[in-house]
Design a protein around this motif. Sequence first.
Motif, mmCIF file in Angstrom:
data_model
loop_
_atom_site.group_PDB
_atom_site.id
_atom_site.type_symbol
_atom_site.label_atom_id
_atom_site.label_comp_id
_atom_site.label_asym_id
_atom_site.label_seq_id
_atom_site.Cartn_x
_atom_site.Cartn_y
_atom_site.Cartn_z
ATOM 1 N N LYS A 1 -4.234 -3.071 -49.287
ATOM 2 C CA LYS A 1 -4.103 -2.274 -50.616
ATOM 3 C C LYS A 1 -4.839 -0.931 -50.731
ATOM 4 O O LYS A 1 -5.365 -0.734 -51.857
ATOM 5 C CB LYS A 1 -4.210 -3.207 -51.660
ATOM 6 C CG LYS A 1 -3.506 -4.455 -51.663
ATOM 7 C CD LYS A 1 -3.585 -5.306 -52.621
ATOM 8 C CE LYS A 1 -4.961 -5.886 -52.920
ATOM 9 N NZ LYS A 1 -5.060 -6.974 -54.033
ATOM 10 N N GLY B 1 -5.987 6.075 -39.908
ATOM 11 C CA GLY B 1 -6.583 5.148 -38.870
ATOM 12 C C GLY B 1 -7.178 3.854 -39.920
ATOM 13 O O GLY B 1 -7.758 3.051 -39.181
ATOM 14 N N ALA B 2 -7.133 4.005 -41.225
ATOM 15 C CA ALA B 2 -7.844 2.985 -41.906
ATOM 16 C C ALA B 2 -7.208 1.628 -41.912
ATOM 17 O O ALA B 2 -8.143 0.825 -41.515
ATOM 18 C CB ALA B 2 -7.885 3.459 -43.625
ATOM 19 N N ASN C 1 -12.708 -4.922 -44.229
ATOM 20 C CA ASN C 1 -12.706 -3.894 -45.476
ATOM 21 C C ASN C 1 -13.662 -2.848 -45.116
ATOM 22 O O ASN C 1 -13.282 -1.516 -45.378
ATOM 23 C CB ASN C 1 -12.705 -4.687 -46.833
ATOM 24 C CG ASN C 1 -11.800 -5.075 -47.382
ATOM 25 O OD1 ASN C 1 -10.711 -4.571 -47.446
ATOM 26 N ND2 ASN C 1 -11.992 -6.385 -47.979
ATOM 27 N N ASP D 1 -5.616 0.559 -39.205
ATOM 28 C CA ASP D 1 -6.020 0.169 -37.896
ATOM 29 C C ASP D 1 -7.462 -0.214 -37.695
ATOM 30 O O ASP D 1 -7.762 -1.392 -36.921
ATOM 31 C CB ASP D 1 -5.797 1.187 -36.729
ATOM 32 C CG ASP D 1 -4.486 1.846 -36.771
ATOM 33 O OD1 ASP D 1 -3.556 1.034 -37.119
ATOM 34 O OD2 ASP D 1 -4.171 3.083 -36.476
ATOM 35 N N ARG E 1 1.301 11.349 -46.199
ATOM 36 C CA ARG E 1 1.177 11.966 -44.945
ATOM 37 C C ARG E 1 2.766 12.525 -44.475
ATOM 38 O O ARG E 1 3.648 11.834 -44.803
ATOM 39 C CB ARG E 1 0.387 11.214 -43.928
ATOM 40 C CG ARG E 1 -1.108 11.286 -43.928
ATOM 41 C CD ARG E 1 -1.782 10.321 -43.081
ATOM 42 N NE ARG E 1 -1.340 9.050 -43.596
ATOM 43 C CZ ARG E 1 -1.555 7.939 -42.523
ATOM 44 N NH1 ARG E 1 -2.167 8.356 -41.335
ATOM 45 N NH2 ARG E 1 -1.300 6.691 -43.191
ATOM 46 N N VAL F 1 -15.884 4.316 -51.305
ATOM 47 C CA VAL F 1 -16.514 5.259 -50.202
ATOM 48 C C VAL F 1 -15.831 6.567 -50.669
ATOM 49 O O VAL F 1 -15.035 6.535 -51.577
ATOM 50 C CB VAL F 1 -16.275 5.224 -48.887
ATOM 51 C CG1 VAL F 1 -17.039 4.091 -48.348
ATOM 52 C CG2 VAL F 1 -14.765 4.865 -48.674
ATOM 53 N N ASN G 1 3.372 -0.991 -39.199
ATOM 54 C CA ASN G 1 2.861 0.420 -39.174
ATOM 55 C C ASN G 1 4.130 1.220 -39.205
ATOM 56 O O ASN G 1 4.227 2.108 -38.342
ATOM 57 C CB ASN G 1 2.123 0.626 -37.862
ATOM 58 C CG ASN G 1 0.952 1.464 -38.418
ATOM 59 O OD1 ASN G 1 0.882 2.191 -39.327
ATOM 60 N ND2 ASN G 1 0.180 1.625 -37.370
ATOM 61 N N ALA H 1 -12.726 1.108 -44.490
ATOM 62 C CA ALA H 1 -13.394 2.071 -45.635
ATOM 63 C C ALA H 1 -14.141 3.114 -44.841
ATOM 64 O O ALA H 1 -13.977 4.492 -45.247
ATOM 65 C CB ALA H 1 -14.230 1.158 -46.709
ATOM 66 N N THR I 1 -12.452 5.997 -43.329
ATOM 67 C CA THR I 1 -11.744 7.222 -44.085
ATOM 68 C C THR I 1 -12.836 8.228 -44.546
ATOM 69 O O THR I 1 -12.747 9.272 -44.828
ATOM 70 C CB THR I 1 -11.226 6.628 -45.400
ATOM 71 O OG1 THR I 1 -12.359 6.399 -46.258
ATOM 72 C CG2 THR I 1 -10.314 5.521 -45.459
ATOM 73 N N PHE J 1 -9.285 -1.384 -40.034
ATOM 74 C CA PHE J 1 -9.391 -2.673 -40.975
ATOM 75 C C PHE J 1 -8.844 -3.739 -39.839
ATOM 76 O O PHE J 1 -9.622 -4.552 -39.426
ATOM 77 C CB PHE J 1 -8.337 -2.725 -42.141
ATOM 78 C CG PHE J 1 -8.416 -4.264 -42.805
ATOM 79 C CD1 PHE J 1 -9.072 -4.298 -43.714
ATOM 80 C CD2 PHE J 1 -7.376 -4.948 -42.103
ATOM 81 C CE1 PHE J 1 -8.963 -5.376 -44.578
ATOM 82 C CE2 PHE J 1 -7.416 -6.150 -42.844
ATOM 83 C CZ PHE J 1 -8.199 -6.754 -43.894
ATOM 84 N N PRO K 1 -13.559 9.302 -49.430
ATOM 85 C CA PRO K 1 -12.611 9.341 -48.322
ATOM 86 C C PRO K 1 -12.491 10.923 -47.772
ATOM 87 O O PRO K 1 -12.324 11.716 -48.754
ATOM 88 C CB PRO K 1 -11.348 8.794 -48.590
ATOM 89 C CG PRO K 1 -11.400 7.952 -50.078
ATOM 90 C CD PRO K 1 -12.814 8.900 -50.407
HETATM 91 P P1 ATP Z 1 -3.051 3.782 -42.593
HETATM 92 O O1 ATP Z 1 -3.309 4.591 -43.210
HETATM 93 O O2 ATP Z 1 -4.011 3.415 -41.309
HETATM 94 O O3 ATP Z 1 -1.613 3.571 -42.219
HETATM 95 P P2 ATP Z 1 -2.564 1.204 -44.040
HETATM 96 O O4 ATP Z 1 -1.468 1.922 -44.992
HETATM 97 O O5 ATP Z 1 -2.160 0.329 -42.938
HETATM 98 O O6 ATP Z 1 -3.453 2.244 -43.364
HETATM 99 P P3 ATP Z 1 -4.341 0.835 -45.985
HETATM 100 O O7 ATP Z 1 -4.068 -0.424 -46.990
HETATM 101 O O8 ATP Z 1 -4.201 2.126 -46.568
HETATM 102 O O9 ATP Z 1 -3.681 0.517 -44.782
HETATM 103 O O10 ATP Z 1 -6.053 0.549 -45.658
HETATM 104 C C1 ATP Z 1 -6.420 -0.418 -45.059
HETATM 105 C C2 ATP Z 1 -7.963 -0.803 -45.415
HETATM 106 O O11 ATP Z 1 -8.628 0.143 -45.191
HETATM 107 C C3 ATP Z 1 -7.864 -1.155 -46.758
HETATM 108 O O12 ATP Z 1 -7.400 -2.830 -47.014
HETATM 109 C C4 ATP Z 1 -9.281 -0.955 -47.085
HETATM 110 O O13 ATP Z 1 -10.075 -2.146 -46.849
HETATM 111 C C5 ATP Z 1 -9.580 0.175 -46.310
HETATM 112 N N1 ATP Z 1 -9.363 1.663 -46.978
HETATM 113 C C6 ATP Z 1 -8.261 2.311 -47.215
HETATM 114 N N2 ATP Z 1 -8.392 3.264 -47.755
HETATM 115 C C7 ATP Z 1 -9.694 3.199 -48.392
HETATM 116 C C8 ATP Z 1 -10.352 3.969 -49.455
HETATM 117 N N3 ATP Z 1 -9.661 5.095 -49.880
HETATM 118 N N4 ATP Z 1 -11.412 3.598 -49.805
HETATM 119 C C9 ATP Z 1 -12.135 2.511 -49.548
HETATM 120 N N5 ATP Z 1 -11.539 1.673 -48.260
HETATM 121 C C10 ATP Z 1 -10.356 2.179 -47.875
#
Ligand code: ATP
Length: 322
Positions: free
Chosen positions: A227, A255-256, A294, A258, A101, A248, A166, A298, A301, A260, A250
């Motif tokens: 991750k 906000g994934a 999780n 957040d 992004r 899923v 973040n 998920a 997204t 979580f 996406p």
């Molecule tokens: P953000 O995009 O909000 O800054 P982040 O980088 O802090 O997110 P991520 O590790 O991308 O955190 O995602 C947080 C959680 O959301 C993951 O641990 C997972 O449980 C879920 N998640 C994120 N992306 C996906 C995906 N493509 N499919 C399924 N679950 C996902």
Amino acid sequence: MGKLFSIGEVLIDFIPLQKGVALKDVFSFERAPGGAPANVAAAVAKYGQKAAMISKLGNDAFGDFLVEQLVEAGVEVDKVYRTGEANTALAFVSLKENGERDFSFYRNPSADLLLSEEEIEPAWFKAGDILHFCSVDLVESPMKQAHKKAIAAVSEADGLVSFDPNVRLPLWEDPEDCRKAILEFLPTADIVKVSDEELNFITGIKDESDAIQSLFVGNVKAVIYTKGAAGADLFLKDEKFESRGYSVKPVDTTGAGDAFMGGFLYQLLEMKANPANLEEVLRGNQTEILQFANASGALTTTGKGAISALPTKREVEELIGK
Ligand code: ATP
């Protein structure tokens, strides 16, 4: 019953109607309520625990919109101040081909950064509450001092402190200032969440487990390492619990993290966690807590935006198979 307090930015994310183009080439945007701390508060409230936002908005239409959205999500807004001295923060986002992004923030300074320590009341915080914060509002400002006062007050009241750095580098003149601010606040937190990209930036350590261990400083008792689609790992000082993500389709990953974290903190409020029992609560309920978090991440997204894409508690439970 404990309550979540989220301190920091509430803003409008302008998300692109075109995908896979650089920010300079996006010609139309859709407004979505956001700001990482606000997203977390909205998730906790939506799942059914009490959540309050601590922030400041401009006396403008975007501020009015954000208050409405927080109220709709069930978030208490009596600690959201308004000011005529600055505008509500805005963030324009684009999603590049590689999934990364691009952000352009409008805040010089925005209203949130003007929240001052005098506006924080230590008496707000009670035992069993959780204060959540991020790094975007840790730039040198009255808001940084407001964070310090709120963190000290919730710790004094025997509540928990949760920190999701973040990292948003475009907001900092020098990336090193961002790193320094994160390292300054890290020891004040009981719970720290980092994503895979952030871990290396914050610690500068290549080896993953050494990098995680280096985050256990000061009050830190738990580190959550998210991750993306692969799920998340939870670390206590000498223990690691792994959890797989849910599969899923996406649409927008904003906000994934957040969602979580909102799911995670919602579970901690349900389980009446506090600084003394945190490790025991996490050790005893790690599967349930991580599955919920999780699934919350998920499902978020699968819709556009952050707050607007939050699932209901029932949808989270259905994905888990409850
Ligand atoms: P953000 O995009 O909000 O800054 P982040 O980088 O802090 O997110 P991520 O590790 O991308 O955190 O995602 C947080 C959680 O959301 C993951 O641990 C997972 O449980 C879920 N998640 C994120 N992306 C996906 C995906 N493509 N499919 C399924 N679950 C996902």
